[in-house]
Write an enzyme that holds these catalytic residues in place. Structure first.
Site: not given
Length: 611
Positions: A2, A27, A76, A101-102, A484, A488, A491, A507, A606
């Site tokens: 946030c 963010r 958020w 925030n939190g 990675e 991406k 995401e 496997h 973010k």
């Protein structure tokens, strides 16, 4: 996650708050709001909107909200769905309003107590508990500072708070525990934010609050009390913020701009740290040699993309330095019993330096006996930097896109510098270090050449836009690169993707392969190439379509079921830094074709500053 902005000034603060929120959009958020005390009045006016900041801006434009003190927020969702009722600021009985925030961990217990005292709850949030709690103490004391001080004494969890009262239109009270908060210093005005970027337009001087600080902000003063409730002076710092850090320039999205910034970022990250043929030990700090020369084991802790960078570094450290390297996801490390090897270095990696789980892991590491701590970070004033023995900065500039790109390659560059320093103290021959340093000098230009593949990669992306799943394969240090690449894609395009070591196909993952499953392989020339080629034949035998990123030294040839793209040649150890770039471009172009929000993908933020 946030974002918080606040201001006390002799001018209308609404435009300042709106611009601050717009600068914090990177963010990630789902709603936005603002509270202002209109000039000459003893009332709080609150506006809240679900969706983008532009919705809030349109409302304020149509119904102006003038005032000389205010707070604002982008939320958020953690407790309760995105809705106007759950958006911040929250208010109690028209007397107190706040942004937060939190996460408040004991909110349910406090909520029941406050309900019993007659408070009505209009949201599903943990934040509303805080504003009602402050209101109870404000009625007892008549003093907002004392009320906030008493209320935070009961809170358990992480929070950054900005609080106003309707009958006290000249000050904001702020508090910080486990969530970043900064004060902007002006002339006859002061500001509050969760990120210096929010205040770029109004000041270049900042006070970075410490853990447990309580603050009173007026037009003319900033007063700070530490966690022991002692009055303290926190020094202000002048910061130069680049003029175009948050501008897209001629690029369609921030993410694409940041992908193309990587040659310059690598230059900046390596500049001043490389001699002609060796790493400059001074880059790690004045006492780095004393702290690093006896290291006999390394633990690296990170989250998300940073974890994959750490996973590449494990291969480098163990090959070059010959010492054990353990890589941990921060959220797992902090909740398990850890055995610490003697003379261990504890490394944290975070773009923001405020990642909650990584910061908690650092604090635990200090308690359980790690000898030395080092952070690799992009924000010099962050909590991780301040609380670590050593810091190696990324020099990546502001990364606006939620999906990390340039910070990842900068992290890898820093991790290679660390690997070489540790290896030097363990007897790495000077000529071997020189060989790798020479390759590092050439690295930005190699990445620049790799970006020339953009047009070809865009054409490949058309083959992915209608798919629902994808598999990414690699071996050795290319396995974390494959993970990675998969991250991406999922995401920003919302295609389900997984990264696997190619040797694991038999496997389990091979069961998923068919003509509808594109398989991406990262396969440079190295000692594992033949193994990878054998693994990929198994994919072809099951009807899978292969997309292979390789280099000019390999024998891959295109076929009906195999697309091949040649990536510029680079030193074997630096291949992960180069080969991740086309994976970033592939994900970007797939997302654009699918029409998703590339820079602010759904459900993501973010900076993950809560657990």
């Amino acid at each position: 996650m946030c974002g918080i902005v606040g201001a006390v000034a002799d001018r209308n603060v609404a435009p300042i708050l709106l611009e601050g929120l717009q600068r914090l959009e990177y963010r990630g958020y789902d709603s936005a709001g603002m509270a202002v005390i209109p000039s000459g009045e003893c009332r709080i006016e609150v506006r809240r909107k679900v969706g983008k900041v532009k919705e809030l801006a349109a409302d304020i434009h149509s119904r102006p909200l003038p005032g000389k003190i205010g707070i604002a927020h982008t939320r958020w969702a953690t407790h309760g769905v995105p809705s106007e009722a759950n958006a911040h600021p929250h208010t109690s009985n028209g007397r107190v309003t706040l942004v937060h925030n939190g996460i408040i961990e004991n909110y349910e217990e406090l909520r029941e107590r406050l309900k019993g005292a007659g408070y009505e709850f209009l949201s599903e949030t943990d934040t509303e508990v805080v504003v009602h709690l402050i209101d109870t103490y404000l009625q007892q004391t008549g003093n907002l500072l004392d009320a906030v001080r008493m209320a935070i004494g009961e809170l358990e969890g992480a929070y950054a708070l900005g609080v106003m009262a309707n009958d006290d239109p000249n000050r904001i009270i702020a508090a910080r525990v486990g969530s970043p908060l900064v004060i902007g210093v002006g002339i006859g005005e002061h500001f509050l934010a969760s990120d210096v970027l929010a205040l770029k337009a109004v000041t270049d001087r900042f006070i970075f609050l410490e853990e447990g600080d309580l603050v009173e902000i007026t037009r003319s003063s900033v007063s700070v009390w530490n966690v022991q409730d002692e009055s303290v002076v926190r020094a202000s710092v002048k910061m130069e913020l680049g003029h175009d850090d948050t501008d897209k320039g001629h690029f369609r999205h921030h993410m694409l701009k940041e992908i193309f910034e990587q040659p310059a970022v690598l230059n900046a990250t390596l500049e001043g740290r490389l001699g002609r043929h060796k790493v400059m030990k001074q880059a790690f700090g004045a006492n780095a040699e004393t702290l690093l020369k006896d290291v006999q084991a390394v633990t690296i802790v990170a989250c998300g993309t940073s974890f994959y960078a750490a996973s590449v570094a494990r291969y480098w450290i163990e090959e070059l330095a010959g010492i054990p390297c353990q890589v941990e996801i921060a959220s797992e490390f902090r909740y398990r019993r850890v055995s610490v090897l003697p003379k261990s270095l504890f490394v944290t990696i975070s773009q923001s330096g405020e990642t909650a789980d990584t910061l908690a892991a650092l604090r635990i590491a200090k308690e359980i006996g790690y000898n030395t701590t080092l952070t690799i970070c992009n924000v010099a004033t962050s909590s991780l930097v301040r609380e670590s023995d050593l810091a190696l900065m990324l020099q990546a500039g502001t990364e606006v896109g939620v999906a990390s790109t340039k910070a990842f390659t900068a992290q890898l560059a820093d991790l290679m510098l660390l690997s070489l320093m540790l290896a030097r103290y363990r007897g790495l021959p000077a000529e071997r270090e020189a060989e790798i340093v020479d390759a590092l000098h050439a690295l930005p230009e190699v990445v620049n050449s790799t970006l020339e593949l953009d047009g070809d990669i865009k054409r490949w992306a058309e083959k992915f836009m209608d798919r629902h799943h994808a598999l990414f394969l690699g071996r050795g240090p290319m396995f974390p690169v494959a993970m990675e690449g998969a991250l991406k894609l999922k995401e920003i395009s919302y295609i389900h993707a997984e990264g696997y070591p190619a040797g694991e196909l038999k496997h389990g993952p091979l069961a998923l392969v068919d003509e509808d499953m594109p398989v991406v392989a990262v396969a440079p020339e190295d000692e594992l190439l033949e193994k990878v080629q054998s693994n990929l034949q198994e994919v072809r035998a099951r009807g899978g379509k292969l997309f292979v990123f390789t280099d000019s030294l390999t024998s891959f040839t295109p076929a009906a079921d195999v697309a091949v793209m040649k990536v510029p040649q680079v030193h074997r150890l630096l291949a992960p830094i180069v080969f991740v770039v086309p994976l970033q471009l592939l994900s970007y172009h797939v997302a654009v074709l699918k029409g998703t929000d590339v820079d602010q993908p759904r459900n993501l933020a973010k900076s993950v500053t809560v657990e």
